[in-house]
Scaffold this active site. Structure first.
Site, PDB file in Angstrom:
ATOM      1  N   ASP A 210       0.817  -1.218   0.000  1.00 38.82           N
ATOM      2  CA  ASP A 210       0.000   0.000   0.000  1.00 38.82           C
ATOM      3  C   ASP A 210       0.849   1.267   0.000  1.00 38.82           C
ATOM      4  O   ASP A 210       0.317   2.375   0.012  1.00 38.82           O
ATOM      5  CB  ASP A 210      -0.919  -0.010   1.234  1.00 38.82           C
ATOM      6  CG  ASP A 210      -1.984   1.079   1.182  1.00 38.82           C
ATOM      7  OD1 ASP A 210      -2.521   1.336   0.091  1.00 38.82           O
ATOM      8  OD2 ASP A 210      -2.270   1.691   2.230  1.00 38.82           O
ATOM      9  N   SER A 234      -6.897   5.995  -0.246  1.00 37.20           N
ATOM     10  CA  SER A 234      -7.103   4.745  -0.976  1.00 37.20           C
ATOM     11  C   SER A 234      -8.581   4.400  -0.997  1.00 37.20           C
ATOM     12  O   SER A 234      -9.280   4.554   0.013  1.00 37.20           O
ATOM     13  CB  SER A 234      -6.327   3.604  -0.310  1.00 37.20           C
ATOM     14  OG  SER A 234      -4.946   3.887  -0.270  1.00 37.20           O
ATOM     15  N   GLN A 284      -4.486  -0.620  -7.490  1.00 39.28           N
ATOM     16  CA  GLN A 284      -5.190   0.215  -6.523  1.00 39.28           C
ATOM     17  C   GLN A 284      -5.759   1.446  -7.217  1.00 39.28           C
ATOM     18  O   GLN A 284      -5.114   2.019  -8.090  1.00 39.28           O
ATOM     19  CB  GLN A 284      -4.250   0.667  -5.400  1.00 39.28           C
ATOM     20  CG  GLN A 284      -4.953   1.494  -4.322  1.00 39.28           C
ATOM     21  CD  GLN A 284      -3.994   1.968  -3.241  1.00 39.28           C
ATOM     22  OE1 GLN A 284      -3.453   3.070  -3.324  1.00 39.28           O
ATOM     23  NE2 GLN A 284      -3.764   1.151  -2.227  1.00 39.28           N
TER      24      GLN A 284
END
Length: 294
Positions: A210, A234, A284
Site C-alpha cells: 500500500d 485509498s 489500486q
C-alpha cells in the site's frame, strides 16, 4: 516482549500488531501505532485483515489473492475489530471475507482466496533494469540533504522510523513541481527480521504493497500526496501473490498509473525479488481530489 538480536523496534512493533487478539471464533482485535497520524495506514488494515483470514483457514492453504475496499478512515486511537466470514471451503480453494469495524461501523472489507500449493505452468515478465539499491540515496542521507528545506508534511513522513525502508530510484517528484511520466521504481526492504512464517511474510508484503501507489498517480500532474490542496485516500486495493518470498533482502516495487479521471487515480504495481522473481502484483484506485477553496 524483549527485542531479538538484529531486530528493529518498528518491525517488532508491526509483528506484534499482526499477532491479533482472538475475541471469539472468527472475531479478532487489532491495534494501531500512536504516531500522531489522523487515520490508520491502509496497509496495516490490509495486513491485519489478512492475518485474521489466515487464522480461519487450514494451514495447507496459502493466500493467492485479495480484493479490498476502504469505506471509512480508520481511527488510530481505538482498536479495530475484524470479523471473518467463512464463505467457502473447496477441495483446492478456500474463500474468506473480512469486515473491519470501528465505532459500530464497517471501515473496510476484504475478500481473500487461498489455495493448496500445486505445480502448473510458469512464466513471468522480466524485472526492469534499474540502479541497485546500494547505488541510491538512503533515507538517512535523504533526511540530511533535503529535509531542512522540505514542507512539514514531508518532514513528518520521512523523519520517522518505519518497519519498511524505501529507496526510490528518483526523488524528483518530492523536490520539484515537474510533470513526470506516471511510473516509479522503488526499492523496499523490511527494516528488521521477518518471521520465517508464510502467514507473516504474506501479511507484511500486503502491508508494504500500500506504500507509494497514490503518489505515482500524481506524477503526471506535478504534485504529490503531501500537497495540502489535495484530498488523497485509498479506495480499493487488489493483490495477487505469485511466489513465496522470505523478505530478507531488497524488493523492487515497479509502478505505473495508466489513468486518472473522475477525481480518482489508478496505479498498478509489480513486486520483484532482487534476482528477478515476480512475487506479487498489485492494483489500486485512490481518491485524488482538489480541495474546495474556502
Amino acid at each position: 516482549m524483549s527485542q531479538p538480536a538484529g531486530q528493529t523496534k518498528p518491525m517488532q512493533d508491526l509483528i506484534e500488531r499482526l499477532d491479533l487478539e482472538k475475541l471469539e471464533e472468527n472475531l479478532f482485535r487489532g491495534s494501531s501505532p500512536q504516531n500522531g497520524w489522523q487515520r490508520v495506514f491502509g496497509g496495516l488494515v490490509i495486513a491485519q485483515a489478512l492475518m485474521a483470514a489466515q487464522r480461519c483457514v487450514d494451514p495447507d492453504r496459502i493466500v493467492h489473492s485479495l480484493h479490498a475496499y476502504f469505506m471509512r478512515p480508520g481511527d488510530p486511537s481505538i482498536p479495530i475489530v475484524y470479523q471473518v466470514e467463512r464463505i467457502r471451503d473447496g477441495s483446492s480453494f478456500t474463500t474468506r471475507r473480512v469486515v473491519a469495524i470501528q465505532h459500530g461501523k464497517a471501515i473496510f472489507s476484504m475478500s481473500a482466496s487461498f489455495q493448496i500449493e500445486e505445480p502448473g505452468f510458469d512464466h513471468q515478465v522480466q524485472i526492469p533494469n534499474v540502479a541497485a539499491p546500494e547505488q541510491l540515496m538512503g533515507e538517512a542521507e535523504f533526511r540530511a540533504a533535503f529535509l531542512a528545506q522540505a514542507p512539514d508534511t514531508v518532514k513528518k513522513y520521512w523523519g520517522r522510523e518505519r518497519p519498511i525502508e524505501i529507496r526510490p530510484t528518483s526523488l524528483t517528484h518530492y523536490l520539484s513541481r515537474e510533470k513526470l511520466e506516471p511510473e516509479a521504481h522503488i526499492w523496499v526492504r523490511a527494516s528488521g527480521i521477518v518471521p520465517d512464517d508464510r502467514h507473516y511474510q504474506a501479511a507484511i508484503l500486503a502491508y508494504l504493497s500500500d506504500m507509494t501507489l497514490l503518489d505515482t498517480s500524481l506524477y503526471a500532474h506535478g504534485t504529490s500526496i503531501f500537497d495540502p490542496e489535495l484530498q488523497v485516500a485509498s479506495l480499493d486495493h487488489a493483490m495477487w501473490f505469485h511466489r513465496p518470498c522470505r523478505l530478507d533482502d531488497w524488493l523492487l516495487y515497479t509502478q505505473d498509473s495508466p489513468s486518472a479521471a473522475g477525481a480518482r487515480g489508478m496505479t498498478r504495481g509489480s513486486i520483484f525479488t532482487r534476482d528477478g522473481r515476480l512475487v506479487a502484483s498489485v492494483a489500486q484506485e485512490g481518491l485524488i481530489r482538489k480541495r474546495a477553496n474556502d
